[in-house]
Design a protein around this motif. Sequence first.
Motif, PDB file in Angstrom:
ATOM      1  N   PRO A 115      -8.032  15.511   9.136  1.00  0.00           N
ATOM      2  CA  PRO A 115      -6.730  15.967   8.656  1.00  0.00           C
ATOM      3  C   PRO A 115      -5.909  14.800   8.104  1.00  0.00           C
ATOM      4  N   GLY A 116      -5.357  15.007   6.911  1.00  0.00           N
ATOM      5  CA  GLY A 116      -4.547  13.963   6.272  1.00  0.00           C
ATOM      6  C   GLY A 116      -5.349  12.991   5.441  1.00  0.00           C
ATOM      7  N   ALA A 117      -6.650  13.267   5.256  1.00  0.00           N
ATOM      8  CA  ALA A 117      -7.497  12.361   4.478  1.00  0.00           C
ATOM      9  C   ALA A 117      -8.515  13.148   3.671  1.00  0.00           C
ATOM     10  N   LYS A 129       0.194   6.978   7.122  1.00  0.00           N
ATOM     11  CA  LYS A 129       1.242   7.796   6.503  1.00  0.00           C
ATOM     12  C   LYS A 129       1.659   7.185   5.169  1.00  0.00           C
ATOM     13  N   ASN A 130       2.176   8.043   4.293  1.00  0.00           N
ATOM     14  CA  ASN A 130       2.699   7.643   2.984  1.00  0.00           C
ATOM     15  C   ASN A 130       1.649   7.004   2.083  1.00  0.00           C
ATOM     16  N   ARG A 131       0.385   7.364   2.290  1.00  0.00           N
ATOM     17  CA  ARG A 131      -0.707   6.892   1.457  1.00  0.00           C
ATOM     18  C   ARG A 131      -1.717   8.035   1.311  1.00  0.00           C
ATOM     19  N   HIS A 132      -2.488   7.998   0.239  1.00  0.00           N
ATOM     20  CA  HIS A 132      -3.581   8.954   0.044  1.00  0.00           C
ATOM     21  C   HIS A 132      -4.820   8.294   0.643  1.00  0.00           C
ATOM     22  N   ASN A 133      -5.240   8.735   1.805  1.00  0.00           N
ATOM     23  CA  ASN A 133      -6.352   8.128   2.520  1.00  0.00           C
ATOM     24  C   ASN A 133      -7.683   8.715   2.068  1.00  0.00           C
ATOM     25  N   GLY A 165      -2.925   5.661  16.682  1.00  0.00           N
ATOM     26  CA  GLY A 165      -3.310   7.048  16.910  1.00  0.00           C
ATOM     27  C   GLY A 165      -4.666   7.410  16.348  1.00  0.00           C
ATOM     28  N   GLY A 166      -5.348   6.446  15.710  1.00  0.00           N
ATOM     29  CA  GLY A 166      -6.662   6.721  15.131  1.00  0.00           C
ATOM     30  C   GLY A 166      -6.614   7.673  13.961  1.00  0.00           C
ATOM     31  N   LYS A 167      -5.454   7.764  13.309  1.00  0.00           N
ATOM     32  CA  LYS A 167      -5.258   8.731  12.233  1.00  0.00           C
ATOM     33  C   LYS A 167      -5.022   8.038  10.901  1.00  0.00           C
ATOM     34  N   THR A 192       0.791  -1.236   0.000  1.00  0.00           N
ATOM     35  CA  THR A 192       0.000   0.000   0.000  1.00  0.00           C
ATOM     36  C   THR A 192       0.822   1.284   0.000  1.00  0.00           C
ATOM     37  N   ALA A 193       2.114   1.196   0.254  1.00  0.00           N
ATOM     38  CA  ALA A 193       2.953   2.403   0.309  1.00  0.00           C
ATOM     39  C   ALA A 193       2.840   3.199  -0.996  1.00  0.00           C
ATOM     40  N   GLY A 194       2.555   4.480  -0.860  1.00  0.00           N
ATOM     41  CA  GLY A 194       2.484   5.371  -2.010  1.00  0.00           C
ATOM     42  C   GLY A 194       1.189   5.284  -2.801  1.00  0.00           C
ATOM     43  N   THR A 195       0.260   4.441  -2.388  1.00  0.00           N
ATOM     44  CA  THR A 195      -0.993   4.288  -3.118  1.00  0.00           C
ATOM     45  C   THR A 195      -2.106   5.083  -2.441  1.00  0.00           C
TER      46      THR A 195
END
Length: 163
Positions: free
Chosen positions: A71-73, A56-60, A51-53, A34-37
């Motif tokens: 945040p981050g998704a 990292k390193n993926r488009h969520n 952390g319930g977040k 899944t890295a980078g996908t």
Amino acid sequence: MEAIVAVYSDWGIGLGGTQPVVLKADRAHFRELTAGTAVIVGRKTMEDFPGGKPLKNRHNIVVTRQNIDIPGAEVAHSTEQALALATQYPRCLVIGGASVYSQFMPYVDTVHITKIDLAPESDSYFENLDASPDWRRIEDECWQEENGLRYCFVTYVRRGRQT
């Protein structure tokens, strides 16, 4: 579109919103694939992440009925909206939970499965691809062992679709 999941011998995938048995090798395999996908995940499953977040390193792409900002998704409120967001990325994997797998399986043509030779209590299940005429097994890396548990990595493709 692809999916990735760890299943037990009865095709169970979880209990109470989490995995009863976790293997380091499965987590490493998941990170590698899944890295980078882009990944499509349900909000409840994302909350079970460290952390319930978002990962990292993926488009969520988080599928939820709630009107929230994560945040981050990217938040999607429907299957169609998530599919539209996924088209921005060259590769997208559905990563759970059970209801998200179910709603996106019609769009999935490749499934990466870690089969764990154990049947702990589960309250959610993945479709048994071995019993389905729509799927064929194309790749096996069987059987390995971690802490006394046997597991293997298997790839399935939907019949009638190109890999």
